[in-house]
Motif scaffolding. Structure first.
Motif: not given
Length: 153
Positions: A133-137
């Motif tokens: 999720v952090a990478a996507f954001i």
């Protein structure tokens, strides 16, 4: 704890000699300060490693103290038990119900211990999902992903 569970467990005698710092452990519980749900017993909350109990090694945090020098602690309030400890003398004999991971409730937890490998796997999955999720954001914020398509900046 349920009384029927107590009958299936064995109480042990622990003899301690009072040291310069006393017996070297703290207690919680009593009829006025229940520590475990539906149980007004007295429990060991902390062992001081350099105290008499810590050096002896038999008494453990979570153990239930049933009697001091033959005096039953059932239905006593916390202060009464503290006073019994203070006046118990140098040689103190405790009747102790050892903490059991199979029969605990209240603050110790009401469910049996789970397989630690399953818990570790769940934690790993949670961390992996968080990183994804952090990478996507991060990449979306940098303009690499817009309108559902990957683009280079």
């Amino acid at each position: 704890m349920n009384r029927s569970l107590h009958s299936s467990l064995k109480a042990v005698d622990v003899k301690l000699k009072r040291g310069p710092a006393g017996l070297g452990f703290n207690i919680v519980g009593g009829v006025d300060q229940q520590y475990v749900v539906n149980d007004s017993g007295i429990y060991v909350s902390k062992i001081k490693q350099d105290g008499a109990a810590g050096e002896d090694g038999r008494l453990q945090e979570g153990d239930k103290i049933l009697a001091i020098n033959g005096v039953n602690l059932e239905n006593l309030n916390h202060r009464e038990v503290v006073d019994l400890f203070r006046t118990a003398g140098n040689d103190v004999e405790l009747k102790v119900l050892k903490k059991s991971s199979h029969y605990t409730n209240g603050l110790y937890g009401s469910e049996p211990d789970h397989d630690s490998s399953l818990s570790s796997l769940g934690l790993l999955a949670l961390v992996t999902a968080g990183v994804a999720v952090a990478a996507f954001i991060y990449f979306r914020g940098r303009g690499y992903l817009t309108d559902g398509k990957w683009k280079k900046r």
